[in-house]
Design a protein around this motif. Structure first.
Motif, mmCIF file in Angstrom:
data_model
loop_
_atom_site.group_PDB
_atom_site.id
_atom_site.type_symbol
_atom_site.label_atom_id
_atom_site.label_comp_id
_atom_site.label_asym_id
_atom_site.label_seq_id
_atom_site.Cartn_x
_atom_site.Cartn_y
_atom_site.Cartn_z
ATOM 1 N N PRO A 1 0.826 -1.218 0.000
ATOM 2 C CA PRO A 1 0.000 0.000 0.000
ATOM 3 C C PRO A 1 0.859 1.267 0.000
ATOM 4 N N GLN A 2 0.470 2.228 -0.828
ATOM 5 C CA GLN A 2 1.168 3.502 -0.928
ATOM 6 C C GLN A 2 0.169 4.646 -0.763
ATOM 7 N N HIS A 3 0.630 5.734 -0.206
ATOM 8 C CA HIS A 3 -0.229 6.905 -0.010
ATOM 9 C C HIS A 3 -0.349 7.664 -1.325
ATOM 10 N N THR A 4 -1.513 7.523 -1.976
ATOM 11 C CA THR A 4 -1.746 8.217 -3.243
ATOM 12 C C THR A 4 -2.769 9.346 -3.113
ATOM 13 N N HIS A 5 -3.701 9.221 -2.143
ATOM 14 C CA HIS A 5 -4.751 10.234 -1.961
ATOM 15 C C HIS A 5 -5.008 10.442 -0.473
ATOM 16 N N THR A 6 -5.482 11.625 -0.139
ATOM 17 C CA THR A 6 -5.871 11.953 1.227
ATOM 18 C C THR A 6 -7.357 12.278 1.248
ATOM 19 N N VAL A 7 -8.102 11.584 2.087
ATOM 20 C CA VAL A 7 -9.530 11.851 2.291
ATOM 21 C C VAL A 7 -9.665 12.632 3.594
ATOM 22 N N SER A 8 -10.313 13.803 3.540
ATOM 23 C CA SER A 8 -10.398 14.691 4.706
ATOM 24 C C SER A 8 -11.842 14.942 5.100
ATOM 25 N N LEU A 9 -12.079 15.049 6.416
ATOM 26 C CA LEU A 9 -13.385 15.402 6.960
ATOM 27 C C LEU A 9 -13.275 16.748 7.648
ATOM 28 N N SER A 10 -14.223 17.635 7.383
ATOM 29 C CA SER A 10 -14.207 18.950 8.022
ATOM 30 C C SER A 10 -15.621 19.361 8.393
ATOM 31 N N GLN A 11 -15.742 20.057 9.519
ATOM 32 C CA GLN A 11 -17.044 20.540 9.979
ATOM 33 C C GLN A 11 -17.368 21.841 9.277
ATOM 34 N N GLN A 12 -18.526 21.894 8.621
ATOM 35 C CA GLN A 12 -18.983 23.110 7.956
ATOM 36 C C GLN A 12 -20.448 23.302 8.304
ATOM 37 N N SER A 13 -20.716 24.352 9.084
ATOM 38 C CA SER A 13 -22.073 24.634 9.541
ATOM 39 C C SER A 13 -22.593 23.420 10.315
ATOM 40 N N ASP A 14 -23.732 22.841 9.876
ATOM 41 C CA ASP A 14 -24.328 21.721 10.613
ATOM 42 C C ASP A 14 -24.087 20.398 9.905
ATOM 43 N N ALA A 15 -23.042 20.307 9.101
ATOM 44 C CA ALA A 15 -22.771 19.091 8.354
ATOM 45 C C ALA A 15 -21.265 18.830 8.300
ATOM 46 N N ILE A 16 -20.923 17.606 7.923
ATOM 47 C CA ILE A 16 -19.539 17.214 7.716
ATOM 48 C C ILE A 16 -19.304 17.115 6.214
ATOM 49 N N VAL A 17 -18.256 17.774 5.737
ATOM 50 C CA VAL A 17 -17.916 17.758 4.308
ATOM 51 C C VAL A 17 -16.673 16.905 4.110
ATOM 52 N N ILE A 18 -16.772 15.955 3.187
ATOM 53 C CA ILE A 18 -15.672 15.053 2.872
ATOM 54 C C ILE A 18 -15.051 15.486 1.548
ATOM 55 N N SER A 19 -13.766 15.731 1.554
ATOM 56 C CA SER A 19 -13.047 16.115 0.347
ATOM 57 C C SER A 19 -11.877 15.162 0.147
ATOM 58 N N ALA A 20 -11.236 15.261 -1.006
ATOM 59 C CA ALA A 20 -10.101 14.384 -1.303
ATOM 60 C C ALA A 20 -9.133 15.104 -2.228
ATOM 61 N N GLU A 21 -7.880 14.713 -2.145
ATOM 62 C CA GLU A 21 -6.856 15.245 -3.034
ATOM 63 C C GLU A 21 -5.761 14.204 -3.217
ATOM 64 N N ASP A 22 -5.096 14.243 -4.392
ATOM 65 C CA ASP A 22 -4.002 13.308 -4.612
ATOM 66 C C ASP A 22 -2.697 13.924 -4.132
ATOM 67 N N VAL A 23 -1.723 13.077 -3.867
ATOM 68 C CA VAL A 23 -0.437 13.553 -3.353
ATOM 69 C C VAL A 23 0.400 14.071 -4.513
ATOM 70 N N PRO A 24 1.314 15.000 -4.266
ATOM 71 C CA PRO A 24 2.190 15.496 -5.338
ATOM 72 C C PRO A 24 2.990 14.350 -5.959
ATOM 73 N N GLY A 25 3.063 14.352 -7.260
ATOM 74 C CA GLY A 25 3.812 13.315 -7.962
ATOM 75 C C GLY A 25 3.005 12.089 -8.317
ATOM 76 N N TYR A 26 1.725 12.046 -7.939
ATOM 77 C CA TYR A 26 0.894 10.889 -8.274
ATOM 78 C C TYR A 26 0.625 10.869 -9.777
ATOM 79 N N THR A 27 0.852 9.725 -10.418
ATOM 80 C CA THR A 27 0.690 9.612 -11.870
ATOM 81 C C THR A 27 -0.289 8.510 -12.264
ATOM 82 N N GLY A 28 -1.057 8.008 -11.310
ATOM 83 C CA GLY A 28 -1.991 6.937 -11.609
ATOM 84 C C GLY A 28 -3.163 7.395 -12.455
ATOM 85 N N SER A 29 -3.945 6.434 -12.913
ATOM 86 C CA SER A 29 -5.065 6.730 -13.808
ATOM 87 C C SER A 29 -6.327 7.163 -13.078
ATOM 88 N N ARG A 30 -6.451 6.795 -11.799
ATOM 89 C CA ARG A 30 -7.662 7.154 -11.055
ATOM 90 C C ARG A 30 -7.548 8.569 -10.513
#
Length: 365
Positions: free
Chosen positions: A322-351
């Motif tokens: 397993p390698q770290h290719t993406h980060t999934v983040s949870l953040s509180q916004q108003s009365d809900a939780i927002v889930i976002s994601a981003e890939d790591v620098p240098g990631y070259t995969g197809s997904r």
């Protein structure tokens, strides 16, 4: 005449020889004469999109079997290992139909059915256990019993002593039903309330912080008993139109911009959102490399199986680890939780990041 007979005999057998030759040729060529249509869908043209009325809520409509978007230029790269795994559709079929789940001092029974079918069954359960319904609110999904003190069966259910007395604590039960996080499911909670006397109205459902271990154990036993009762009545379920009016807006929504997923909104508290995202990552087969609940992130490996396969060099390569290719983040916004994601620098995969969010949404909702 003999020559003519011989010639006639030769002419008579020619069709047989030709037919035998064709059969031999077909047998030698195997299935090459049959067109291979297994990958025709890759280059198939897209049909017309579904047109909805202007008053329709497009967030309530989605593909029954989501298919990955493929650009014509990328069609040649469509190998079997790149085809995304279909969601397990836990919202339609759960591994177990009646599951008691627990999180942060809360217990609930997860049932694979809509609230409209669970409501009348819970009414029947309370009646068979010697508890009459004093007040109810189908819109809120709450049933409140009459005093349990005057029925032997009810007293055993709520753990009152076998020797009733005039000065003993009066007890009622409340059952709360609500649409589950996953579509077509219902979450059922139950609690014992100590009261001064027979209530003259429905007591508001409020959360209890840090319930005692004894209270949790009683809830667990009641929910287990209710699950057994519902399981035994699966073939005789009725439907409540009144209970179908429960608030049923989706608790999980996919946020898109320019037809691409950018985030997931969950109208849940942080603890429940974290648990649901963790479950979705596990169910979808996305490896978690690292996580931090207090900071609200998962480090995940979102490569394809082909990208993880080291091939012939597996004996000295750690490419499949397993390698770290993406980060999934949870953040509180108003009365809900927002889930976002981003890939790591240098990631070259197809997904891509939108691919990750869409796959998570399929397993969350």
């Amino acid at each position: 005449m003999q020559v003519l007979k011989g010639t006639g005999s030769t002419l008579m057998f020619k069709p047989v020889v030709v037919a035998s030759g064709l059969l031999l040729l077909a047998a030698a060529s195997g299935c090459s004469l049959v067109e291979d249509r297994s990958e025709r869908y890759v280059n198939a043209t897209e049909g017309k999109p579904l047109e909805l009325p202007e008053t329709a809520d497009d967030s309530r409509f989605s593909q029954t079997m989501p298919i990955r978007d493929v650009q014509p230029a990328d069609a040649s790269k469509m190998y079997p290992s790149d085809i995304p795994r279909p969601p397990d559709m836990t919202s339609d079929i759960l591994d177990e139909n009646y599951v008691i789940e627990e999180l942060d001092g809360r217990l609930w029974l997860l049932v694979n059915d809509v609230p409209g079918r669970i409501w009348p069954a819970v009414n029947s359960y309370l009646s068979e256990r010697g508890l009459g319904v004093g007040f109810d609110s189908p819109q809120l999904g709450i049933l409140q019993t009459e005093l349990a003190n005057f029925s032997k069966r009810a007293r055993n259910l709520v753990e009152l002593s076998d020797n009733p007395s005039a000065g003993e604590q009066k007890v009622v039960l409340q059952v709360r039903m609500a649409p589950g996080v996953r579509r077509k499911t219902t979450e059922v909670q139950v609690r014992r309330l100590d009261v001064e006397g027979q209530p003259d109205e429905l007591i508001p459902w409020t959360g209890v912080s840090d319930p005692s271990e004894q209270a949790l154990e009683l809830q667990r036993r009641l929910l287990s008993d209710l699950g057994d009762f519902l399981r035994a009545r699966e073939e005789t379920k009725s439907f409540s139109r009144a209970a179908s009016g429960m608030v049923s807006d989706p608790l999980v929504r996919l946020i898109s911009e320019n037809d691409e997923a950018v985030a997931i909104r969950m109208e849940l508290d942080y603890g429940r959102s974290w648990a649901e995202v963790s479950r979705a990552l596990t169910d979808s087969g996305i490896p978690v490399v690292d996580l931090n609940r207090s900071e609200g992130w998962f480090h995940v490996d979102f490569r394809t199986e082909e990208e993880r396969d080291p091939g012939w060099f597996s004996w000295f390569s750690d490419k499949d680890a397993p390698q770290h290719t993406h980060t999934v983040s949870l953040s509180q916004q108003s009365d809900a939780i927002v889930i976002s994601a981003e890939d790591v620098p240098g990631y070259t995969g197809s997904r891509t990041t939108p691919d990750l969010l869409e796959q998570l949404f399929d397993y969350l909702y």
